[in-house]
Each structure stands twice: as structure tokens, then as C-alpha cells.
Design an enzyme around this catalytic site. Structure first.
Site, PDB file in Angstrom:
ATOM      1  N   HIS A   1      36.412  36.827  63.501  1.00 52.87           N
ATOM      2  CA  HIS A   1      37.688  36.748  64.122  1.00 52.87           C
ATOM      3  C   HIS A   1      38.356  36.735  62.610  1.00 52.87           C
ATOM      4  O   HIS A   1      38.089  36.257  61.410  1.00 52.87           O
ATOM      5  CB  HIS A   1      38.007  35.570  64.829  1.00 52.87           C
ATOM      6  CG  HIS A   1      39.545  35.501  65.366  1.00 52.87           C
ATOM      7  ND1 HIS A   1      40.586  35.203  64.419  1.00 52.87           N
ATOM      8  CD2 HIS A   1      39.924  35.832  66.100  1.00 52.87           C
ATOM      9  CE1 HIS A   1      41.672  35.124  65.234  1.00 52.87           C
ATOM     10  NE2 HIS A   1      41.394  35.810  66.282  1.00 52.87           N
TER      11      HIS A   1
ATOM     12  N   GLU B   1      41.849  43.755  66.208  1.00 53.29           N
ATOM     13  CA  GLU B   1      43.054  42.784  66.279  1.00 53.29           C
ATOM     14  C   GLU B   1      43.619  43.033  64.925  1.00 53.29           C
ATOM     15  O   GLU B   1      43.138  42.680  64.072  1.00 53.29           O
ATOM     16  CB  GLU B   1      42.465  41.445  66.467  1.00 53.29           C
ATOM     17  CG  GLU B   1      41.879  40.940  67.672  1.00 53.29           C
ATOM     18  CD  GLU B   1      41.750  39.462  68.109  1.00 53.29           C
ATOM     19  OE1 GLU B   1      42.736  39.069  69.206  1.00 53.29           O
ATOM     20  OE2 GLU B   1      41.343  38.791  67.121  1.00 53.29           O
TER      21      GLU B   1
HETATM   22  P1  13P Z   1      47.679  35.759  69.878  1.00 54.64           P
HETATM   23  O1  13P Z   1      47.430  36.563  70.933  1.00 54.64           O
HETATM   24  O2  13P Z   1      48.270  34.485  69.474  1.00 54.64           O
HETATM   25  O3  13P Z   1      48.586  36.890  68.795  1.00 54.64           O
HETATM   26  O4  13P Z   1      46.228  35.752  69.001  1.00 54.64           O
HETATM   27  C1  13P Z   1      45.534  37.038  69.196  1.00 54.64           C
HETATM   28  C2  13P Z   1      44.148  36.503  68.653  1.00 54.64           C
HETATM   29  O5  13P Z   1      43.800  36.286  67.417  1.00 54.64           O
HETATM   30  C3  13P Z   1      42.976  36.415  69.708  1.00 54.64           C
HETATM   31  O6  13P Z   1      42.013  36.341  69.017  1.00 54.64           O
END
Ligand code: 13P
Length: 256
Positions: free
Chosen positions: A100, A171
Site C-alpha cells: 500500500h 491507487e
Molecule cells: P481513500 O478512499 O480514503 O482515498 O483511500 C484509498 C486507499 O488508500 C485505499 O487503500
């Protein structure tokens, strides 16, 4: 679309609670969570903090899988504060987030660490959800493809052979917890890049790997994101803390 064969990866909607929700709050969430998790709909994964794992395993409805937010690559040893894949499995986790961006950027996790964690998860029967994504500076420098392909290739480096039993989340770092969502076009481009590399590496089995989008996903934008090519699900942070909002996002993912 995810390939000429018409085979498409399973739809997966995942909640990353980060450092939120103690065991009682975890129990309350599942008492309020109303989404249907019947077969045929999206697969639902919840990643609570490690100390709330047992509460989540006890309280989840059928059809919801529970995962850990991080694992160590060793099976056991003198690593204070860490959790191994066998311990996570023993506590009822079936999945693990790996790489992550908060682990990479706040805690200095390297591509090499991520590769060892991917291998440890698969060695012990935990399904890894590998997170990749570029920073704003990398995006502005036109380096999105290079960054996500490097992260994907390095993450798979320690695997013993071609494996397709993992998940990916794209992400973009600049979209996490910022209220700034990537446009469906940005998402399609990055997911298409990742899918292309999976095809090179895995052939037809690339269609078994779900690629999720994460970064400020909300009930209001979930449908549009799910409509983008090669988006097989969503990884949700902030909005997943609210049982109703997360249920609405699961429902939106049913539209694909
Ligand atoms: P948010 O949805 O709060 O932007 O976070 C995304 C995330 O890091 C999920 O792993």
C-alpha cells in the site's frame, strides 16, 4: 475490455480501514452493513487493523472475506510488532494488502520488500492484493506507465513461477485521501497498461487477475469508475468506514 476470450476477472470491492475501528466498532459496522454478499455479486473484502481482525472474523456476514493490511516476509522470528503470513492465516485472514502506498511512502517499504511479502503471502495461502500507483510528481513527469510497470514487475520477482492468484489495486498516490479522484480516462490508461503486462506474463490467465481502482472512491463516483475498461473492482478507504456508504459502493459495483 479484459481480453478477446470474453473471460472477465471477478468483481471485488475491498474496504481498507487503515488505523480506524477498534473491536467494538468493528462489530457495530457489521451489524449495520446491509449489502447483499450472495454469490454472483461482487466479492467483498474488509481489511481491519490487526487488533480488530478477530472481531471482524467473528462478526462478518457470510460471503465477506477478511484480510490484514500488512505482513512480514519471514514466517516467524524476532521482529517486534510484525505479523507473519502464517499468523494472519491462523487468525482467520484470507487476504493481505501488500505494498500500500502508505506503507511505501510513510514507512519506507521498498519494491524488494513488496516482492518478499508477495511471495510470503502466496507461500502460506493468503491472497495478496498488490497496490501500485504513481505520485503526483511522477504523473506530472509523464512517468505513470514506467512506475506502475516497475512496481508490478518487481513485486512478482520472487514468485516461484507464473501465478495468477493475486489481485492488483491501482491507487494513484495523489488521489488517496485527497478527495481528488482519477478520471475514468486516467484509470483506463493505467489499468490497460497493467493488463497488458499481465497478458505478456500470464497469457490467457491474465483474465483471472482482478484490477481494482482506489483513491477517493465514494458512492457518487463508484458507478462511473466501474464503467471504465479493465476496472474489476474498487479499493475504498475513507468511505468504507461508514457501513451505508460502503454498502452503496458494493451495490454500484454490481452494475458492471
Ligand atoms: P481513500 O478512499 O480514503 O482515498 O483511500 C484509498 C486507499 O488508500 C485505499 O487503500
Amino acid at each position: 475490455m479484459s481480453g478477446g476470450s470474453g473471460r472477465r476477472p471477478p468483481v471485488v470491492v475491498a474496504a481498507n480501514w487503515k488505523m480506524h475501528k477498534d473491536p467494538p466498532a468493528t462489530g457495530s459496522f457489521f451489524r449495520e452493513f446491509r449489502a447483499s454478499t450472495a454469490e454472483g455479486g461482487p466479492r467483498v473484502l474488509v481489511f481491519p487493523p490487526a487488533a480488530s481482525l478477530a472481531a471482524a472474523v467473528a462478526a462478518r456476514p457470510p460471503g465477506v472475506s477478511i484480510g490484514v493490511q500488512n505482513i512480514h516476509w519471514e514466517d516467524k522470528g524476532a521482529f517486534t510488532g510484525e505479523i507473519s503470513a502464517p499468523i494472519a492465516r491462523g487468525a482467520g485472514a484470507s487476504h493481505a494488502l501488500v505494498g500500500h502506498s502508505e506503507r511505501r511512502h510513510l514507512f519506507g517499504e521498498s519494491d524488494a520488500d513488496v516482492a518478499r511479502k508477495m511471495a510470503a503471502a502466496l507461500r502460506h495461502g493468503l491472497v495478496p492484493l498488490l497496490c501500485v500507483g504513481e505520485t503526483l510528481r511522477e504523473r506530472e513527469a509523464g512517468r505513470v506507465e514506467e512506475v506502475v510497470l516497475r512496481q508490478l514487475d518487481r513485486a512478482l520477482e520472487e514468485l516461484p513461477g507464473a501465478r495468477a492468484d493475486f489481485l492488483i489495486a491501482y491507487e494513484p498516490v495523489w488521489a488517496i485521501n485527497t478527495g481528488r479522484t482519477a478520471t475514468p480516462a486516467d484509470v483506463e490508461a493505467a489499468h490497460g497498461t497493467l493488463r497488458g503486462r499481465l497478458r505478456e506474463r500470464l497469457g490467457a490467465a491474465a483474465a483471472d487477475v482482478s484490477i481494482l481502482y482506489g483513491g477517493s472512491v465514494k458512492p457518487a463516483n463508484a458507478r462511473a469508475l466501474m464503467a471504465a475498461d479493465d476496472v474489476d473492482g474498487l479499493l475504498v478507504g475513507g468511505a468504507s468506514l461508514d457501513a451505508d456508504q460502503f454498502a452503496d459502493i458494493v451495490e454500484a459495483a454490481r452494475s458492471r
